[in-house]
Scaffold this motif. Structure first.
Motif, short mmCIF file in Angstrom:
data_model
loop_
_atom_site.label_atom_id
_atom_site.label_comp_id
_atom_site.label_asym_id
_atom_site.label_seq_id
_atom_site.Cartn_x
_atom_site.Cartn_y
_atom_site.Cartn_z
N ILE A 52 0.84 -1.21 0.00
CA ILE A 52 0.00 0.00 0.00
C ILE A 52 0.87 1.25 0.00
CG2 ILE A 52 -1.63 1.35 1.40
CD1 ILE A 52 -2.86 -1.41 2.23
N MET A 55 2.22 1.73 -3.47
CA MET A 55 1.18 2.19 -4.40
C MET A 55 0.89 3.67 -4.14
SD MET A 55 0.68 -0.36 -6.32
CE MET A 55 2.36 -0.76 -5.91
N ASN A 56 0.90 4.07 -2.87
CA ASN A 56 0.71 5.50 -2.56
C ASN A 56 1.81 6.34 -3.18
OD1 ASN A 56 -1.62 5.02 -1.09
ND2 ASN A 56 -0.55 4.92 0.87
N ARG A 72 -3.71 -1.23 -5.41
CA ARG A 72 -3.87 -0.79 -4.03
C ARG A 72 -5.19 -1.30 -3.44
NH1 ARG A 72 -3.83 5.50 -2.39
NH2 ARG A 72 -5.89 5.35 -3.33
#
Length: 133
Positions: A52, A55-56, A72
């Motif tokens: 995550i 992906m951020n 995500r």
């Protein structure tokens, strides 16, 4: 570097695969496929929060890439954060309404949410990420 990372992962040498994939992302931060490959590694090895976070980072650089939202969303689903997963799938669908995988993933998350509520709150299902070509 991505190819070398895939080769290491294929023979089960994840500790060598991960830094090579991170290096590929650093060298080409605008290539969404590297982020998606990283998310797949995280899904395979139950490193959902790390995925995550990556992906951020990718979404800060590539804001309108549906595959990053799908990736995500799948990671969020693994930690039972279904509202965020569904929001990511909706965003992916809005960005590319022709991408049927986002509709499929929304259905899977809804099914998983129902199963979690009825059976075991910590149960996680595993899904593969499909990269657009």
């Amino acid at each position: 570097m991505s190819l070398a990372s895939e080769a290491y992962e294929a023979v089960g040498d994840t500790p060598k695969a991960v830094p090579l994939l991170r290096q590929a992302i650093v060298l080409n931060p605008a290539d969404a496929d590297y982020y998606v490959a990283f998310a797949a590694l995280c899904l395979d090895h139950d490193s959902f929060e790390i995925g995550i976070d990556m992906m951020n980072a990718g979404l800060l650089r590539i804001t309108n890439e549906p595959s990053l939202y799908i990736s995500r969303g799948l990671l969020y689903a693994q930690i039972a954060d279904y509202d965020k997963a569904e929001a990511d799938f909706n965003t992916a669908e809005r960005l590319d309404s022709g991408q049927s995988i986002s509709v499929y993933t929304k259905d899977i998350v809804e099914l998983q949410r129902d199963m979690s509520d009825k059976t075991h709150p910590k149960r996680h299902c595993r899904y593969r990420i499909y990269v657009r070509s």
